[in-house]
Design an enzyme around this catalytic site. Structure first.
Site, PDB file in Angstrom:
ATOM      1  N   PHE A 240      31.416  37.630  32.182  1.00 55.94           N
ATOM      2  CA  PHE A 240      31.241  39.032  31.769  1.00 55.94           C
ATOM      3  C   PHE A 240      29.791  39.405  31.519  1.00 55.94           C
ATOM      4  O   PHE A 240      29.502  40.346  30.773  1.00 55.94           O
ATOM      5  CB  PHE A 240      32.084  39.338  30.522  1.00 55.94           C
ATOM      6  CG  PHE A 240      33.501  38.831  30.608  1.00 55.94           C
ATOM      7  CD1 PHE A 240      34.345  39.305  31.599  1.00 55.94           C
ATOM      8  CD2 PHE A 240      33.982  37.881  29.740  1.00 55.94           C
ATOM      9  CE1 PHE A 240      35.641  38.832  31.706  1.00 55.94           C
ATOM     10  CE2 PHE A 240      35.279  37.402  29.844  1.00 55.94           C
ATOM     11  CZ  PHE A 240      36.108  37.878  30.828  1.00 55.94           C
ATOM     12  N   GLY A 466      35.773  34.575  38.645  1.00 56.74           N
ATOM     13  CA  GLY A 466      37.154  35.036  38.480  1.00 56.74           C
ATOM     14  C   GLY A 466      37.409  36.309  39.246  1.00 56.74           C
ATOM     15  O   GLY A 466      38.522  36.839  39.262  1.00 56.74           O
ATOM     16  N   ALA A 509      30.482  41.736  46.388  1.00 58.24           N
ATOM     17  CA  ALA A 509      31.259  42.017  47.601  1.00 58.24           C
ATOM     18  C   ALA A 509      30.377  42.710  48.634  1.00 58.24           C
ATOM     19  O   ALA A 509      30.365  42.340  49.813  1.00 58.24           O
ATOM     20  CB  ALA A 509      32.467  42.887  47.260  1.00 58.24           C
ATOM     21  N   ASN A 628      40.641  43.646  48.967  1.00 61.44           N
ATOM     22  CA  ASN A 628      41.857  42.887  48.649  1.00 61.44           C
ATOM     23  C   ASN A 628      42.540  43.556  47.458  1.00 61.44           C
ATOM     24  O   ASN A 628      42.103  43.408  46.319  1.00 61.44           O
ATOM     25  CB  ASN A 628      41.482  41.435  48.311  1.00 61.44           C
ATOM     26  CG  ASN A 628      42.699  40.580  48.024  1.00 61.44           C
ATOM     27  OD1 ASN A 628      43.731  41.064  47.552  1.00 61.44           O
ATOM     28  ND2 ASN A 628      42.586  39.292  48.308  1.00 61.44           N
ATOM     29  N   PRO A 629      43.587  44.336  47.717  1.00 63.69           N
ATOM     30  CA  PRO A 629      44.194  45.101  46.616  1.00 63.69           C
ATOM     31  C   PRO A 629      44.759  44.212  45.506  1.00 63.69           C
ATOM     32  O   PRO A 629      44.851  44.649  44.361  1.00 63.69           O
ATOM     33  CB  PRO A 629      45.308  45.905  47.299  1.00 63.69           C
ATOM     34  CG  PRO A 629      45.421  45.387  48.681  1.00 63.69           C
ATOM     35  CD  PRO A 629      44.184  44.634  49.019  1.00 63.69           C
ATOM     36  N   LYS A 630      45.087  42.977  45.833  1.00 66.37           N
ATOM     37  CA  LYS A 630      45.669  42.104  44.809  1.00 66.37           C
ATOM     38  C   LYS A 630      44.589  41.638  43.820  1.00 66.37           C
ATOM     39  O   LYS A 630      44.726  41.828  42.606  1.00 66.37           O
ATOM     40  CB  LYS A 630      46.325  40.891  45.480  1.00 66.37           C
ATOM     41  CG  LYS A 630      47.169  40.060  44.543  1.00 66.37           C
ATOM     42  CD  LYS A 630      47.949  39.017  45.336  1.00 66.37           C
ATOM     43  CE  LYS A 630      48.831  38.181  44.416  1.00 66.37           C
ATOM     44  NZ  LYS A 630      49.567  37.157  45.164  1.00 66.37           N
ATOM     45  N   GLY A 699      32.383  47.705  45.274  1.00 71.06           N
ATOM     46  CA  GLY A 699      32.347  46.732  44.171  1.00 71.06           C
ATOM     47  C   GLY A 699      33.172  47.203  43.001  1.00 71.06           C
ATOM     48  O   GLY A 699      33.235  48.406  42.711  1.00 71.06           O
ATOM     49  N   GLU A 702      32.624  46.251  37.443  1.00 74.51           N
ATOM     50  CA  GLU A 702      32.357  46.969  36.196  1.00 74.51           C
ATOM     51  C   GLU A 702      33.148  48.271  36.053  1.00 74.51           C
ATOM     52  O   GLU A 702      33.475  48.659  34.938  1.00 74.51           O
ATOM     53  CB  GLU A 702      30.864  47.319  36.063  1.00 74.51           C
ATOM     54  CG  GLU A 702      29.936  46.461  36.873  1.00 74.51           C
ATOM     55  CD  GLU A 702      29.240  45.330  36.123  1.00 74.51           C
ATOM     56  OE1 GLU A 702      29.214  45.328  34.892  1.00 74.51           O
ATOM     57  OE2 GLU A 702      28.722  44.423  36.801  1.00 74.51           O
TER      58      GLU A 702
HETATM   59 MO1  MOS Z   1      27.940  41.843  34.888  1.00 72.75          MO
HETATM   60  S1  MOS Z   1      27.606  42.411  32.917  1.00 72.75           S
HETATM   61  O1  MOS Z   1      26.510  42.298  35.712  1.00 72.75           O
HETATM   62  O2  MOS Z   1      28.206  40.163  34.776  1.00 72.75           O
END
Ligand code: MOS
Length: 735
Positions: A240, A466, A509, A628-630, A699, A702
């Protein structure tokens, strides 16, 4: 472009490894003779170390060494050695450099022992004496002394005369909002296993969002030649933003491995996860002036955020207010206040999470004052151009987001009066907000290697925190070369692979994905060329562009085809190995490039107890092409859970008397648990964008969290009639 694999809900290619435990994380790589380091943290927030007694620790059998500032001479002097790819302006923190204490929890010693337990025990025996200096950790007290820093992203230019337009506006909102410090709290805590090879070279298994960033940092700090140190990070258990910069555990692990000529692991405790970067505590003031029918006439957005005494941490905070709605009189300010804390860090949509939270709450307040529906108010002020830079948007399906999410949510049935909706004893509130994030692209390189057996490996030194990077890399390669996805292997998280930026900013991506596509396109061209030259080739007369690749074959378009393995064998070519570097196109420069979202939230508030439950969230996201919608759906869903945490739970509480974050465990630092998470629905609206990058993907790292806290805060207002302008909205603020 018609696609076969891109856009399909492919399951994670690394999913099986993750759920079976085959996926190994940084602190799980074992080698014979490994020793363990445990960090001793400072008890005080500011001062100097006047004495550090390590004798008791050293006398424990099995303890090898205790490293402190007193026995680690020769570290580089210049800031540039410590400055990583995303370091803010300033002088980066240097572990064990001298006797100075700059924040509570600062690492001041590393105890290395034969086992983790011994190291931890011995660390408790280190006795430290401090000369304390007064510390300041309260943003409320320091924000009046805030200063204008050098911004990483310059503030948007003011337009018109915002003060005068605000003063003259018939309807005015003037409100202050506060967001506390928050810590990232990924499930996997930070750790590094440094494996020392017999020739003295190091393989550093680290938890990071950027192996090459860590590699560059360690080589500069410790004087390694690039080829003598390798950083590997195949799996990351969440980050994160906490893993964007090299953390002190990896510095300490390498320091010890060098000095002891041993393999060393250093891992942080959950408490120590609260001793480095966090989302800064912030104060904001929003002033909106509008006509009686809700057209914005003035917008003034001021922000003050905390930073450390050694670096100026800045983010894009007020920028969003300059482009999200149409307004000709705007003014911005974003200052910093220094505290005796570690430098804040990017965390989950840095800047936008809290900047857009304030903007979208203020818009809700304006909707109430003008008597307009919150969606209608937003449509009346819809920005058709990015006024910050006076450019059109490359694409912007935000209207579709509002419409589709509102319809799915049932917004039309909302009674606008606060406290008008109930379920039994509980008050029901419906609130909404919008979100926005920049669609960035960074230069990235990828390599594609096709083997004689028709298998393909695509690689790049990026990360998968992830987010699904492995999977989309494999999908893009599969799409470009017409291979079954089982024949494609994606590699990442290794500093020796092709150059890639840190995984951050939602750009992976777009950046790495485009490089993978380009590398595979080069392989394709060579393959087609080889196929056309074969004796009696079925593709002899075919134009390269007409050749189709599917199911491991090259198809001429007239029914004739040849297997990739046959082309390789008959040409006598062992591998086709291509690398490509993808740069953002110049076309991008003419546009404002953003992803957008609309979030609708339902809360239930127990009036007697003040408790809030988020019972429903519908979020519609316009993020360009969804690869990838999943995995995309999971990513946005996770972000919404993060937004629930921001709205209702998360707060790193400083005890100003000692200058320390006291909520430094998952019992005291609340994050949403299953009982806090109910129905979440994610919609991806159709959005075609030929400008952002050749994949058309914007992307999603965020955008999912931006606006969520505002939608929930607005729903709490609708439920209760109480406008809480300070996150998190805990029961004490509602009672
Ligand atoms: Mo994000 S806060 O650029 O890992």
């Amino acid at each position: 472009m018609t696609t076969t694999h891109i856009g399909q809900p492919v399951s994670r290619v690394d999913g099986r490894a993750k759920v079976t435990g085959d996926a190994r994380y940084a602190a799980e790589f074992n080698v014979p003779g490994l020793v363990y380091g445990h960090v001793v943290s400072s008890d005080v927030a500011r001062g100097t170390i006047t004495g550090i007694d390590v004798s008791a620790a050293l006398s424990v059998p099995g303890v090898l060494e205790v490293f402190t500032h007193e026995n680690t001479p020769g570290l580089p002097w210049f800031d540039r050695s410590y400055r990583d790819e995303v370091a803010p302006v300033g002088s980066p923190f240097r572990p064990l450099y001298d006797d100075e204490i700059e924040f509570s929890g600062q690492p001041i010693a590393l105890v290395v022992a034969e086992s983790f337990e011994l190291a931890r025990h011995a660390a408790a025996l280190v006795r430290v004496k401090y000369a304390r200096l007064p510390h300041r950790t309260d943003l409320e007290l320091e924000r009046r002394a805030a200063y204008q820093p050098e911004h990483r992203m310059p503030l948007p230019a003011p337009r018109g005369d915002a003060e005068a337009a605000f003063a003259a506006a018939p309807v005015r909102v003037d409100a202050e909002y506060r967001v506390p410090a928050e810590h990232h709290n990924p499930m996997e805590s930070f750790g590094a296993t440094v494996v020392r090879e017999d020739d003295g070279t190091l393989t550093v298994y680290d938890k990071t969002q950027g192996v090459q960033n860590v590699h560059g940092y360690l080589c500069r700090v410790f004087g390694y030649a690039p080829e003598d140190l390798r950083v590997v990070s195949p799996f990351v258990g969440g980050a994160f933003g906490a893993g964007l910069r090299p953390q002190y555990h990896v510095f300490l692990a390498v320091l010890a491995a060098r000095a002891l000529e041993r393999s060393v692991r250093v891992s942080m405790t959950r408490q120590q996860m609260f001793t480095f970067g966090h989302r800064p505590a912030t104060w904001q003031r929003l002033r909106l002036g509008a006509s009686a029918d809700g057209r914005l006439q003035a917008l003034l957005h001021e922000a003050v955020a905390e930073t450390s005494r050694f670096e100026d941490f800045t983010e894009a905070v007020v920028h969003w207010s300059g482009m999200h709605y149409r307004c000709d009189h705007v003014a911005f300010d974003h200052r910093l206040a220094q505290l005796d804390v570690y430098t804040p860090m990017d965390m989950r949509a840095p800047g936008a999470s809290w900047g857009v939270y304030a903007l979208e709450c203020a818009m809700d307040e304006l909707a109430v004052q003008t008597g307009l529906d919150p969606v209608e108010l937003r449509l009346r002020n819809y920005a058709e151009r990015d006024q910050n830079v006076d450019k059109p948007f490359s694409s912007k399906e935000l209207r579709a987001c509002y419409r589709q999410a509102a319809e799915r949510f049932g917004w039309a049935r909302r009674d606008p009066r606060p406290r008008s909706m109930r379920a039994g004893d509980a008050l029901i509130g419906w609130g909404m907000a919008g979100g926005v994030w920049e669609a960035m692209q960074e230069t990235a390189t990828a390599r594609a290697m096709l083997m004689a057996d028709g298998s393909l490996t695509v690689s790049s030194a990026t990360a998968d925190i992830g987010t699904g990077t492995y999977t989309i890399m494999a999908q893009i390669a599969t799409e470009t070369l017409g291979l079954p996805i089982e024949r494609v292997t994606a590699q990442l998280g290794d500093s020796t692979l092709s150059a890639a930026p840190i995984e951050g900013g939602s750009w992976t991506a777009a950046s790495v994905g485009t490089a993978v596509k380009d590398a595979c396109t080069r392989v394709r061209a060579r393959l087609v060329d080889l196929a056309r030259r074969l004796d009696g080739s079925p593709l002899a007369g075919a134009r390269p562009d007409d050749v189709m690749l599917a199911d491991g074959h090259l198809h001429a378009g007239d029914g004739r085809s040849v297997a990739i393995t046959d082309v390789m064998r008959r040409s006598g070519v062992g591998t086709i190995d291509e690398e490509a570097t993808a740069n953002p196109s110049r076309t991008r420069d003419a546009y404002g490039l953003y992803s957008h979202s609309a979030i609708f939230a339902e809360v239930q508030v127990d009036e007697a107890l003040g408790t809030v439950q988020v019972t429903r969230v519908v979020s519609a996201v316009a993020g360009g092409r969804i690869l990838n919608p999943k995995t995309a759906g999971s990513q946005v869903m996770g972000s919404i859970v993060g937004g629930i945490g921001m709205a209702l739970h998360e707060e790193s509480v400083l005890d100003h008397a000692v200058g320390r974050f006291m909520t430094h465990n998952l019992a005291d630092y609340h994050i949403p648990v299953h009982a806090d998470v109910h129905d979440i629905e994610v919609i991806f609206v159709d959005e075609r964008d030929d400008v952002v990058n050749p994949l058309g993907a914007k992307g999603l790292g965020e955008i999912g969290i931006v606006g969520v806290a505002a939608a929930i805060a607005n729903a709490v207002y609708h439920a209760t009639g109480r406008r809480v302008r300070e996150l998190p909205i805990t029961l004490d603020k509602l009672l």
